[in-house]
Motif scaffolding. Structure first.
Motif, PDB file in Angstrom:
ATOM      1  N   LEU A 149       0.937  -1.188  -0.057  1.00 16.89           N
ATOM      2  CA  LEU A 149       0.185   0.077   0.043  1.00 16.89           C
ATOM      3  C   LEU A 149       1.087   1.317   0.101  1.00 16.89           C
ATOM      4  O   LEU A 149       0.573   2.258  -0.688  1.00 16.89           O
ATOM      5  CB  LEU A 149      -0.901  -0.157   1.218  1.00 16.89           C
ATOM      6  CG  LEU A 149      -1.935   1.059   1.395  1.00 16.89           C
ATOM      7  CD1 LEU A 149      -2.684   1.541   0.014  1.00 16.89           C
ATOM      8  CD2 LEU A 149      -2.813   1.047   2.550  1.00 16.89           C
ATOM      9  N   ALA A 150       1.788   1.032   1.014  1.00 17.43           N
ATOM     10  CA  ALA A 150       2.893   2.394   0.919  1.00 17.43           C
ATOM     11  C   ALA A 150       3.278   2.531  -0.329  1.00 17.43           C
ATOM     12  O   ALA A 150       3.648   3.828  -1.046  1.00 17.43           O
ATOM     13  CB  ALA A 150       3.793   2.269   1.942  1.00 17.43           C
TER      14      ALA A 150
ATOM     15  N   ILE B  51       1.908  10.388  -3.421  1.00 19.78           N
ATOM     16  CA  ILE B  51       1.208  10.325  -2.007  1.00 19.78           C
ATOM     17  C   ILE B  51       2.088  10.063  -1.004  1.00 19.78           C
ATOM     18  O   ILE B  51       2.538   8.799  -0.910  1.00 19.78           O
ATOM     19  CB  ILE B  51      -0.227   9.708  -2.155  1.00 19.78           C
ATOM     20  CG1 ILE B  51      -1.151  10.449  -3.318  1.00 19.78           C
ATOM     21  CG2 ILE B  51      -0.670   9.966  -0.665  1.00 19.78           C
ATOM     22  CD1 ILE B  51      -2.299   9.636  -3.391  1.00 19.78           C
ATOM     23  N   ALA B  52       2.373  10.758  -0.045  1.00 21.21           N
ATOM     24  CA  ALA B  52       3.345  10.373   1.189  1.00 21.21           C
ATOM     25  C   ALA B  52       2.404   9.070   2.227  1.00 21.21           C
ATOM     26  O   ALA B  52       1.365   9.410   2.486  1.00 21.21           O
ATOM     27  CB  ALA B  52       3.638  11.345   2.219  1.00 21.21           C
ATOM     28  N   ALA B  53       3.203   8.112   2.518  1.00 19.24           N
ATOM     29  CA  ALA B  53       2.560   7.078   2.990  1.00 19.24           C
ATOM     30  C   ALA B  53       3.523   6.399   4.059  1.00 19.24           C
ATOM     31  O   ALA B  53       4.763   6.343   3.631  1.00 19.24           O
ATOM     32  CB  ALA B  53       2.041   5.956   2.529  1.00 19.24           C
ATOM     33  N   GLY B  54       3.124   6.363   5.226  1.00 17.65           N
ATOM     34  CA  GLY B  54       4.050   5.908   6.251  1.00 17.65           C
ATOM     35  C   GLY B  54       3.677   4.390   6.996  1.00 17.65           C
ATOM     36  O   GLY B  54       2.338   3.962   6.377  1.00 17.65           O
ATOM     37  N   PHE B  55       4.378   3.879   8.046  1.00 19.66           N
ATOM     38  CA  PHE B  55       3.802   2.648   8.702  1.00 19.66           C
ATOM     39  C   PHE B  55       3.307   2.913  10.219  1.00 19.66           C
ATOM     40  O   PHE B  55       4.244   3.731  10.906  1.00 19.66           O
ATOM     41  CB  PHE B  55       5.300   1.727   8.608  1.00 19.66           C
ATOM     42  CG  PHE B  55       5.411   1.484   7.149  1.00 19.66           C
ATOM     43  CD1 PHE B  55       4.901   0.478   6.143  1.00 19.66           C
ATOM     44  CD2 PHE B  55       6.404   2.406   6.569  1.00 19.66           C
ATOM     45  CE1 PHE B  55       5.047   0.455   5.000  1.00 19.66           C
ATOM     46  CE2 PHE B  55       6.686   2.239   5.172  1.00 19.66           C
ATOM     47  CZ  PHE B  55       6.019   1.369   4.510  1.00 19.66           C
TER      48      PHE B  55
ATOM     49  N   ALA C  98      -0.317   4.928   7.503  1.00 25.52           N
ATOM     50  CA  ALA C  98      -0.650   6.122   7.686  1.00 25.52           C
ATOM     51  C   ALA C  98      -0.478   6.683   6.231  1.00 25.52           C
ATOM     52  O   ALA C  98       0.595   6.551   5.772  1.00 25.52           O
ATOM     53  CB  ALA C  98      -0.153   6.831   8.593  1.00 25.52           C
ATOM     54  N   VAL C  99      -1.441   7.586   5.778  1.00 29.28           N
ATOM     55  CA  VAL C  99      -1.297   8.422   4.373  1.00 29.28           C
ATOM     56  C   VAL C  99      -1.446   9.832   4.829  1.00 29.28           C
ATOM     57  O   VAL C  99      -2.316  10.129   5.553  1.00 29.28           O
ATOM     58  CB  VAL C  99      -2.360   7.626   3.347  1.00 29.28           C
ATOM     59  CG1 VAL C  99      -3.782   7.889   3.729  1.00 29.28           C
ATOM     60  CG2 VAL C  99      -2.070   8.545   2.070  1.00 29.28           C
ATOM     61  N   TRP C 100      -0.773  10.505   4.020  1.00 25.31           N
ATOM     62  CA  TRP C 100      -0.735  12.211   4.327  1.00 25.31           C
ATOM     63  C   TRP C 100      -1.921  12.449   3.422  1.00 25.31           C
ATOM     64  O   TRP C 100      -1.876  12.397   2.244  1.00 25.31           O
ATOM     65  CB  TRP C 100       0.488  12.840   3.886  1.00 25.31           C
ATOM     66  CG  TRP C 100       0.450  14.336   4.199  1.00 25.31           C
ATOM     67  CD1 TRP C 100       0.557  15.338   3.364  1.00 25.31           C
ATOM     68  CD2 TRP C 100       0.443  14.941   5.505  1.00 25.31           C
ATOM     69  NE1 TRP C 100       0.646  16.500   3.857  1.00 25.31           N
ATOM     70  CE2 TRP C 100       0.505  16.343   5.278  1.00 25.31           C
ATOM     71  CE3 TRP C 100       0.209  14.554   6.831  1.00 25.31           C
ATOM     72  CZ2 TRP C 100       0.438  17.205   6.172  1.00 25.31           C
ATOM     73  CZ3 TRP C 100       0.176  15.482   7.878  1.00 25.31           C
ATOM     74  CH2 TRP C 100       0.130  16.950   7.366  1.00 25.31           C
TER      75      TRP C 100
END
Length: 193
Positions: free
Chosen positions: A76-77, A85-89, A111-113
């Motif tokens: 997904l990230a 699109i910024a995405a983290g864990f 988590a997505v920004w």
């Protein structure tokens, strides 16, 4: 939004899938939802489908079509990052069977920004099944796969990490089958919190 061996969003298969997901999306929120739903619903959770392969990198997960929660979060990230699109864990420490199980394991999610709102939104693409109903609700309370029960010793870590937890990656890379990995799932974050 860095690329790595695990979040290999510049690989050709990930780029192709990200482009197909972005086609005909009219907004950032639509693209995020479409990408989330694809990973949640089209990539099987290895335990749910009786899979045996352990996947780790985003391109592996996409190729095999299955993964544990951590691996699905990696995909997904990568798909989101491939579309800018910024995405983290994010991680939770949960009872293995239920909140009363003393055997604790890490659960991985994202988590997505949301740039138009300037907020992080947590998403859990683990995959739905009876008793698990994760949804994309940008305007409502988050609806993740699992409810954390702090009174039972479960932990919802509030951090958004830029990269997957090294202990998670090591566990995925150190086992050749789901049967070998399940009794050895990570029980704590390697990242300091």
């Amino acid at each position: 939004m860095s690329e790595s061996e695990i979040i290999d969003f510049r690989s050709a298969p990930v780029q192709r899938k990200a482009a197909s997901l972005a086609a005909h999306c009219a907004s950032e929120l639509e693209l995020i939802e479409k990408t989330f739903v694809f990973v949640r619903d089209s990539i099987a959770h290895s335990v749910d489908c009786g899979g045996t392969a352990v996947t780790c990198s985003a391109s592996e997960v996409l190729h095999v079509g299955q993964g544990l929660c951590y691996a699905k979060a990696h995909l997904l990230a990568a798909l989101l990052r491939a579309n800018g699109i910024a995405a983290g864990f994010c991680y939770q420490l949960l009872g293995f069977e239920d909140e009363h199980d003393p055997h604790r394991v890490l659960h991985g999610l994202n988590a997505v920004w949301i740039s138009e709102r300037q907020v992080w939104l947590r998403l859990d693409a683990r995959g739905n099944k009876p008793g698990v109903d994760a949804q994309f609700l940008p305007d409502g309370p988050e609806q993740l796969a699992f409810t954390v029960h702090p009174q039972c010793g479960e932990v919802d870590y509030p951090h958004v990490f830029a990269e997957p937890d090294p202990g998670v990656v090591l566990a995925l890379r150190s086992h050749s089958s789901i049967a070998q990995l399940l009794p050895r799932l990570p029980q704590q974050l390697a990242f300091p919190v």
